[in-house]
Motif scaffolding. Structure first.
Motif, PDB file in Angstrom:
ATOM      1  N   ASN A 108       0.835  -1.210   0.000  1.00  0.00           N
ATOM      2  CA  ASN A 108       0.000   0.000   0.000  1.00  0.00           C
ATOM      3  C   ASN A 108       0.867   1.256   0.000  1.00  0.00           C
ATOM      4  O   ASN A 108       0.603   2.228  -0.728  1.00  0.00           O
ATOM      5  CB  ASN A 108      -0.899   0.019   1.238  1.00  0.00           C
ATOM      6  CG  ASN A 108      -1.996  -1.021   1.188  1.00  0.00           C
ATOM      7  OD1 ASN A 108      -2.133  -1.763   0.208  1.00  0.00           O
ATOM      8  ND2 ASN A 108      -2.785  -1.090   2.258  1.00  0.00           N
ATOM      9  N   ALA A 109       1.920   1.246   0.819  1.00  0.00           N
ATOM     10  CA  ALA A 109       2.801   2.417   0.922  1.00  0.00           C
ATOM     11  C   ALA A 109       3.471   2.694  -0.424  1.00  0.00           C
ATOM     12  O   ALA A 109       3.592   3.846  -0.854  1.00  0.00           O
ATOM     13  CB  ALA A 109       3.842   2.189   2.012  1.00  0.00           C
ATOM     14  N   MET A 110       3.875   1.622  -1.087  1.00  0.00           N
ATOM     15  CA  MET A 110       4.507   1.794  -2.400  1.00  0.00           C
ATOM     16  C   MET A 110       3.510   2.390  -3.400  1.00  0.00           C
ATOM     17  O   MET A 110       3.855   3.249  -4.205  1.00  0.00           O
ATOM     18  CB  MET A 110       5.046   0.454  -2.918  1.00  0.00           C
ATOM     19  CG  MET A 110       6.254  -0.082  -2.170  1.00  0.00           C
ATOM     20  SD  MET A 110       7.706   1.018  -2.255  1.00  0.00           S
ATOM     21  CE  MET A 110       7.536   1.896  -0.706  1.00  0.00           C
ATOM     22  N   ALA A 111       2.269   1.946  -3.313  1.00  0.00           N
ATOM     23  CA  ALA A 111       1.252   2.480  -4.226  1.00  0.00           C
ATOM     24  C   ALA A 111       1.034   3.972  -3.949  1.00  0.00           C
ATOM     25  O   ALA A 111       0.937   4.779  -4.877  1.00  0.00           O
ATOM     26  CB  ALA A 111      -0.063   1.698  -4.077  1.00  0.00           C
ATOM     27  N   ARG A 112       0.978   4.319  -2.689  1.00  0.00           N
ATOM     28  CA  ARG A 112       0.813   5.744  -2.358  1.00  0.00           C
ATOM     29  C   ARG A 112       2.019   6.546  -2.867  1.00  0.00           C
ATOM     30  O   ARG A 112       1.873   7.634  -3.416  1.00  0.00           O
ATOM     31  CB  ARG A 112       0.674   5.933  -0.840  1.00  0.00           C
ATOM     32  CG  ARG A 112      -0.688   5.578  -0.290  1.00  0.00           C
ATOM     33  CD  ARG A 112      -0.866   6.123   1.136  1.00  0.00           C
ATOM     34  NE  ARG A 112       0.211   5.669   2.032  1.00  0.00           N
ATOM     35  CZ  ARG A 112       0.206   4.476   2.632  1.00  0.00           C
ATOM     36  NH1 ARG A 112      -0.784   3.616   2.415  1.00  0.00           N
ATOM     37  NH2 ARG A 112       1.199   4.139   3.443  1.00  0.00           N
ATOM     38  N   TYR A 113       3.214   5.981  -2.704  1.00  0.00           N
ATOM     39  CA  TYR A 113       4.422   6.657  -3.180  1.00  0.00           C
ATOM     40  C   TYR A 113       4.324   6.908  -4.683  1.00  0.00           C
ATOM     41  O   TYR A 113       4.596   8.009  -5.167  1.00  0.00           O
ATOM     42  CB  TYR A 113       5.654   5.797  -2.859  1.00  0.00           C
ATOM     43  CG  TYR A 113       6.968   6.401  -3.274  1.00  0.00           C
ATOM     44  CD1 TYR A 113       7.662   7.256  -2.424  1.00  0.00           C
ATOM     45  CD2 TYR A 113       7.514   6.132  -4.532  1.00  0.00           C
ATOM     46  CE1 TYR A 113       8.879   7.825  -2.812  1.00  0.00           C
ATOM     47  CE2 TYR A 113       8.721   6.697  -4.921  1.00  0.00           C
ATOM     48  CZ  TYR A 113       9.399   7.539  -4.056  1.00  0.00           C
ATOM     49  OH  TYR A 113      10.592   8.099  -4.457  1.00  0.00           O
ATOM     50  N   LEU A 114       3.873   5.898  -5.409  1.00  0.00           N
ATOM     51  CA  LEU A 114       3.730   6.039  -6.868  1.00  0.00           C
ATOM     52  C   LEU A 114       2.660   7.077  -7.194  1.00  0.00           C
ATOM     53  O   LEU A 114       2.860   7.947  -8.041  1.00  0.00           O
ATOM     54  CB  LEU A 114       3.382   4.683  -7.487  1.00  0.00           C
ATOM     55  CG  LEU A 114       3.101   4.682  -8.990  1.00  0.00           C
ATOM     56  CD1 LEU A 114       4.284   5.230  -9.778  1.00  0.00           C
ATOM     57  CD2 LEU A 114       2.763   3.271  -9.469  1.00  0.00           C
ATOM     58  N   ALA A 115       1.545   7.010  -6.480  1.00  0.00           N
ATOM     59  CA  ALA A 115       0.452   7.960  -6.736  1.00  0.00           C
ATOM     60  C   ALA A 115       0.918   9.390  -6.473  1.00  0.00           C
ATOM     61  O   ALA A 115       0.664  10.303  -7.264  1.00  0.00           O
ATOM     62  CB  ALA A 115      -0.758   7.620  -5.873  1.00  0.00           C
ATOM     63  N   ASP A 116       1.642   9.582  -5.373  1.00  0.00           N
ATOM     64  CA  ASP A 116       2.145  10.923  -5.056  1.00  0.00           C
ATOM     65  C   ASP A 116       3.057  11.417  -6.174  1.00  0.00           C
ATOM     66  O   ASP A 116       2.983  12.564  -6.602  1.00  0.00           O
ATOM     67  CB  ASP A 116       2.902  10.899  -3.719  1.00  0.00           C
ATOM     68  CG  ASP A 116       1.974  10.598  -2.543  1.00  0.00           C
ATOM     69  OD1 ASP A 116       0.742  10.759  -2.718  1.00  0.00           O
ATOM     70  OD2 ASP A 116       2.466  10.158  -1.489  1.00  0.00           O
ATOM     71  N   GLY A 117       3.903  10.543  -6.646  1.00  0.00           N
ATOM     72  CA  GLY A 117       4.807  10.925  -7.725  1.00  0.00           C
ATOM     73  C   GLY A 117       4.046  11.291  -8.990  1.00  0.00           C
ATOM     74  O   GLY A 117       4.384  12.260  -9.681  1.00  0.00           O
ATOM     75  N   LEU A 118       2.999  10.545  -9.277  1.00  0.00           N
ATOM     76  CA  LEU A 118       2.225  10.806 -10.501  1.00  0.00           C
ATOM     77  C   LEU A 118       1.435  12.105 -10.375  1.00  0.00           C
ATOM     78  O   LEU A 118       1.256  12.845 -11.343  1.00  0.00           O
ATOM     79  CB  LEU A 118       1.260   9.643 -10.768  1.00  0.00           C
ATOM     80  CG  LEU A 118       1.914   8.338 -11.215  1.00  0.00           C
ATOM     81  CD1 LEU A 118       0.928   7.176 -11.094  1.00  0.00           C
ATOM     82  CD2 LEU A 118       2.425   8.477 -12.644  1.00  0.00           C
TER      83      LEU A 118
END
Lengths: 349, 349, 349, 349
Positions: free
Chosen positions: D267-277
């Protein structure tokens, strides 16, 4: 029928009884004992008659009703992991309680919208090409309903266009002919012109809606698909032991021509009703009336009042839309009474 | 029937036609349009009549034939991973082309031998206790055929003994009543005495073999098992749209008492044939003649000669054993002719 | 294995764990992410390796267990109204809880006895010719178990004789290879010699009993039968998303030759046990020991005493008969202990 | 993982391998032979551990994959003539190749739209009340996916609202927990709070997506629905003979807490990716990122270029929408590389 015996039943063409031609043959078939399971002479004569009607050496099987006819035929045309493309209003999708899924052991129906209740090549292609992965059931069959659930018909050009896209994607073409006779009458086309000549692989031809007590014919033009279909029927509880009581009435319809005259009459009655409705402000026809069904938009209070007066009809399709279905024994008198009641209810509303 | 119309059909009671009582009601039901799918008055009257016949508030459903009646009922009584205990000669095991397995989606039949074609408590217990591991389908149903496939009947004591072992192992009891009326006539017992009073959970009561054109009644005494059975019938292609043409003839059988008199006549004819055979050296009766079937051992050349003379009969069961089945319209004249032909063939051999 | 870790498990070859060769490949396959659903390199390599092992361009699919392998393959080889001929002791008949009936949606198994747990041409012909009417499911498949459930094997002549009768009646030949490797080792025959060269259409090759954690290979030599089999597996819940964890261990078995050496060892252990039993008065071997199972008649008190001492074994087959199964990791020490316990128990009884 | 081993796989969380905790237990379970079919100690310990995790005396079963888990559970919750209400994007509708229809022998799925891939009470009620006739499969089950197919989660209020409408119409509640752990982590809720405490009858809890080689747990809180489920699994080819190799890795996930930490990391990795996008003009997030999936709208040329660079991802859902799924072993480094590639591609386009 005696006046006391004209119920206001226009919900479906299956509220009508057995037509005289079918009854005569049924009674004649009862004059004598005969062999069981279709080994009788009536079944032989009836299947031969179908072959001449279609001018084709087709395989013919009799089953008890339309759910079984369509479901068993679809099961024979594909496997459990295949999918069947049909219109979102198709009977096999909306009114068989999962029959096709049951008989096929899991085949999925993929639905498409389409003007006037008809599938078209674009809609089919869209479903076939949407995905190609193994998680999506492989499209194998296109099922078209002739006449459609909304009382329209596919003409030969439309059927040929569907065959073309079917060939492009290796799909088999199934025709739900619950009202096939009505389509033949409407299009003034021969059974051959609307089936094998336009690439239909298998047809489910309804006798029940056309004047029989019960019984449908499954007609395979693609005879490979009929392999062992007799075993399939037996296992699925669709082999009549006294089959002559299905075959003989069918023979009556075919030999006397009642199969077509019944349908022509029903279509004419539907046109009569549609013409009458066309003149009524507040009543709006929903679809072209090309077979024996009329769909009309009427104000809810009008529908309520008609029900109060004992009229039976369905309103499944389209908000406020009422379906009136004419049959081989529908009378002008009954329709005039209906039109009068509708007029009155409209005025009152 | 006219003399020219006495075919030498003794292969099955389904070569006979529609009896007059059933036909009268069928014709009356055709006098008028009526609601579809069993919402007609005939279906209501017929199901009520079954409740009074059985003196029990049972649930009643009509289906088209015996394969479907037995298979759907078994499917409703268990799950796909359950097993059904039946006699090795039971119709569901030997003559339904896998129908029970199909409708139940895989239930396995476990068979037991047993004198005179009848299951007994020992045989059932042996199958239930043989194994208890998960690799063996869990026994859930006992299916008994009344009258049996070899023309014998279970008396009440035998039925009660089966119910006792069924209770011991939490098994449900299904009765294949393809010839239930013949059993009632033979035992001079009421339908109640042979069903719910001896713990039968569900009965498949045949009309076809008893004078109908087609149509069987499924009668649930254990009403929990009938939950949503109407949906099951619909999905499986067993809901007749013009159901009155099954219900009305049934009502004819029940209201006139023909259901029982037809069976009594058929039984009497079988006894007449058995008596005649008993006097013939070289002919050996295989089972007590308690219903409407006669099984006799005859020399192969005799069987061949009978076939040459146009007699139809089955020889599935037992080497050289011939089955002759009498029906509601079997005549003494026909049986005398048969006996004469057998005598002659025996003398010649 | 450590001494504390030699449980007295001889009930089945599935109590053993993962063999070193399979484990090495599994761990290697875990070193890196890879594509799902068999699109990984391991699956490609494993299926290619099968093709070279069989020296044939066969279609190969991986499923999770033997029930699924056999049931899905049989479903692909016939239709619901067909029947499968197998030995009365065949696993598909006795131990799959109706799996074949479930996956095929109703196909019936017809069983035949046969010496040493083996089908033979006569038995097959008898079942095929018993009846030809539509009420009897049409025989379509012969299923043979190699090695058999009783630890015997079919030699090439026996397999060819079965193929001959299969050709005569248009039957397809399925091989349940739960212990196929043991048969190859026993007969010193190549996989090709025991399959496509003797007319086997499809083989279910077990990995689980041969040292894998789980996973079976379905190998189609008759490739027409494999059409869309990948869809069938997916729909039936047999497509592993991380398929490499089935494919890689399989590759380990094949590349290292462990598939055969594991089987040879298990067979040798079984022979060692059989030889030991042969010397014991009161112990009677029931079948020739040709694979990795030993069936022996022992007095019930002896069986009881062995169970008391913690030995696990089955006694399904034959009264008093005990089955001991050896695996890739069975040790002489364990068998010596067993033999000593049996000897002691026999003396005491 | 070694750099050479960071494939650009973000298409699914099933491209990842076995997490260390699961592997340790698998290896330990291989140290010793053990009983088959779940009679081993590992299976007992794992099922007990589930009961403590859920703080509930639930019935727990292990099957091989998600298709089987969901399909068998739905089959146990209804009959073939029932229907299952689910979201139009539900995996059981879009990606199981007809699995639920196959295992249930014909149950129909009725789909509803709904914001953020979630069913809601209105949508459910609309489907249940649309029709009440026998021709329409009777709604019996509501299936919800937690986390959803689009990476959102149902909070407790939403789940309770669904339970309320389910109670109103006697519907059972099934939860597809392919990413149940991700939902627990996202909502910081206990397994109990998201299942039986909000009226879930049965949960399919995925281990494969959470770090196992394969294997899912079916957890019944409504234990009546679990009756004979072990037989159902066996018949359907879902009983692992060496079940400890599914149970032990599960125990590893549960005892070490990895089931939750793996999900939290993903989940944290997904949030990290979403924040970057979120910071990239031209990239548009389609749904709130509440679990381990990120859906983003990117220009087709950008998607093409990412594929050229070896990135794997799906674009099934929404035109131009790309799905990136993070797993237990997804690294920040990998995501930074992806973000850089996307930025570059966007600039170039």
């Amino acid at each position: 029928m005696a006046p006391h015996c004209s119920p206001r039943f226009l919900a479906s063409d299956n509220t009508s009884g057995i037509c005289p031609e079918a009854l005569d043959y049924l009674l004649e078939a009862n004059a004598c004992d005969d062999l069981a399971y279709g080994n009788d002479s009536w079944t032989q004569r009836a299947t031969d008659r179908f072959r001449s009607l279609f001018d084709y050496d087709c395989d013919v099987f009799f089953v008890f009703n339309g759910t079984a006819a369509n479901s068993l035929t679809l099961a024979a045309m594909g496997q459990s992991y295949h999918s069947v493309i049909c219109h979102e209003l198709a009977h096999i999708e909306t009114d068989e309680c999962g029959g096709p899924e049951f008989f096929s052991n899991g085949a999925k129906l993929l639905t498409s919208a389409g003007r006037h209740g008809k599938l078209n090549a674009e809609g089919i292609e869209q479903l076939v090409t949407r995905r190609s992965d193994i998680h999506y059931p492989k499209p194998r069959i296109v099922s078209i309903t002739q006449a459609t659930e909304v009382g329209t018909v596919y003409d030969r050009e439309e059927l040929l266009a569907i065959r073309t896209v079917a060939d492009k994607y290796d799909l088999r073409v199934h025709m739900d002919g619950a009202r096939f006779a009505n389509a033949c009458a409407s299009l003034e086309a021969t059974p051959a012109e609307l089936t094998w000549q336009v690439g239909v692989d298998a047809l489910c031809f309804s006798g029940t809606k056309n004047g029989l007590p019960m019984g449908e014919a499954v007609v395979f033009f693609n005879r490979e698909l009929a392999e062992d279909f007799d075993y399939r029927c037996k296992q699925a509880g669709q082999l009549a032991s006294k089959m002559r009581f299905i075959a003989a009435p069918w023979l009556g319809l075919l030999e006397t021509g009642a199969w077509l005259s019944n349908a022509s009459h029903a279509n004419a009655m539907a046109r009569y009703l549609a013409d009458g409705l066309r003149g009524l402000p507040g009543a709006e026809l929903m679809f072209p009336t090309q077979a024996n069904s009329v769909f009309v938009q009427l104000p809810p209070p009008v529908l309520a009042q008609l029900r109060e007066r004992g009229w039976t009809f369905y309103t499944f399709i389209g908000a406020g839309g009422a379906r009136f279905v004419c049959a081989w024994n529908t009378t002008v008198e009954l329709l005039d009474t209906l039109l009068a009641d509708i007029r009155q209810a409209l005025d009152a509303s």
